[in-house]
Design an enzyme around this catalytic site. Sequence first.
Site, mmCIF file in Angstrom:
data_model
loop_
_atom_site.group_PDB
_atom_site.id
_atom_site.type_symbol
_atom_site.label_atom_id
_atom_site.label_comp_id
_atom_site.label_asym_id
_atom_site.label_seq_id
_atom_site.Cartn_x
_atom_site.Cartn_y
_atom_site.Cartn_z
ATOM 1 C CG PHE A 60 33.491 26.982 43.741
ATOM 2 C CD1 PHE A 60 32.832 28.184 43.818
ATOM 3 C CD2 PHE A 60 32.721 26.073 42.901
ATOM 4 C CE1 PHE A 60 31.874 28.818 43.057
ATOM 5 C CE2 PHE A 60 31.689 26.679 42.184
ATOM 6 C CZ PHE A 60 31.525 27.977 42.053
ATOM 7 N NE ARG A 105 36.411 36.378 35.203
ATOM 8 C CZ ARG A 105 34.960 36.285 35.639
ATOM 9 N NH1 ARG A 105 34.393 35.659 34.469
ATOM 10 N NH2 ARG A 105 34.594 36.632 36.576
ATOM 11 C CG ASN A 115 37.939 34.691 37.871
ATOM 12 O OD1 ASN A 115 37.912 35.371 38.824
ATOM 13 N ND2 ASN A 115 36.716 33.861 37.635
ATOM 14 C CG HIS A 118 32.295 39.976 40.855
ATOM 15 N ND1 HIS A 118 31.377 38.764 40.889
ATOM 16 C CD2 HIS A 118 31.192 41.046 40.824
ATOM 17 C CE1 HIS A 118 30.089 39.073 40.984
ATOM 18 N NE2 HIS A 118 29.965 40.350 40.957
HETATM 19 P P1 ADP Z 1 31.452 34.552 37.242
HETATM 20 O O1 ADP Z 1 32.364 35.105 38.018
HETATM 21 O O2 ADP Z 1 32.066 34.181 35.893
HETATM 22 O O3 ADP Z 1 30.163 35.224 37.343
HETATM 23 P P2 ADP Z 1 30.402 32.294 38.723
HETATM 24 O O4 ADP Z 1 29.277 33.382 39.391
HETATM 25 O O5 ADP Z 1 29.814 30.974 38.261
HETATM 26 O O6 ADP Z 1 31.154 33.158 37.893
HETATM 27 O O7 ADP Z 1 31.252 31.974 40.148
HETATM 28 C C1 ADP Z 1 31.739 33.174 40.897
HETATM 29 C C2 ADP Z 1 33.487 32.767 41.204
HETATM 30 O O8 ADP Z 1 33.585 31.473 41.746
HETATM 31 C C3 ADP Z 1 34.123 32.806 39.921
HETATM 32 O O9 ADP Z 1 34.544 33.942 39.348
HETATM 33 C C4 ADP Z 1 35.377 31.879 40.162
HETATM 34 O O10 ADP Z 1 36.375 32.738 40.946
HETATM 35 C C5 ADP Z 1 34.867 30.997 41.343
HETATM 36 N N1 ADP Z 1 34.505 29.768 40.814
HETATM 37 C C6 ADP Z 1 33.451 29.312 39.693
HETATM 38 N N2 ADP Z 1 33.592 28.011 39.532
HETATM 39 C C7 ADP Z 1 34.637 27.477 40.044
HETATM 40 C C8 ADP Z 1 35.056 26.101 40.203
HETATM 41 N N3 ADP Z 1 34.402 25.335 39.596
HETATM 42 N N4 ADP Z 1 36.220 26.267 41.059
HETATM 43 C C9 ADP Z 1 36.686 27.154 41.581
HETATM 44 N N5 ADP Z 1 36.109 28.078 41.616
HETATM 45 C C10 ADP Z 1 35.238 28.679 40.900
HETATM 46 MG MG MG Z 2 28.946 35.422 38.904
#
Ligand code: ADP
Ligand code: MG
Length: 136
Positions: A60, A105, A115, A118
């Site tokens: 992604f 969220r 979402n 960040h």
């Molecule tokens: P977080 O923001 O909760 O720390 P991550 O660092 O794992 O999550 O991922 C960064 C961002 O990438 C997420 O906030 C989300 O917007 C996007 N993301 C994460 N996993 C996916 C996925 N499986 N498909 C699409 N977008 C994703």
């Molecule tokens: Mg993250």
Amino acid sequence: MSNIEQTLSIIKPDAVERNLQNQIKQDFINNGFEIIKEKKIHISKEEAEKFYKVHESKPFYNDLCNYLSSGPIVVMTLQRENAVMENRKLMGATNPVDADEGTLRKKYGISIDKNSVHGSDSLENAKIEIDFFFNH
Ligand code: ADP
Ligand code: MG
């Protein structure tokens, strides 16, 4: 014993587009965060790629970088006791459908990519991310 930390928060394009930034900022304040620094910016795809470099190998990654650079965002340095962990708790799970009631969220997120917020995932990354947006 107090453990005052700073963390980086971003109000993502989907939330800024819906004009939710004041409401989200109020949520932070209501949860004991102080907004130390704040700016509204529109970053380039290249800057988004640099910011999300840890996700380079993920399927992604390209969509994520296109998305973060698709419109204005609000970046903030938030401060409070245990700011990194408390912000992660307030944000809720990455996918809004998995996020607990009352989390940002859950309240504002549209989908896993849109979402709304960040937040840094560790104190070490918080320092790197604050530096990225505010110290150059
Ligand atoms: P977080 O923001 O909760 O720390 P991550 O660092 O794992 O999550 O991922 C960064 C961002 O990438 C997420 O906030 C989300 O917007 C996007 N993301 C994460 N996993 C996916 C996925 N499986 N498909 C699409 N977008 C994703
Ligand atoms: Mg993250």
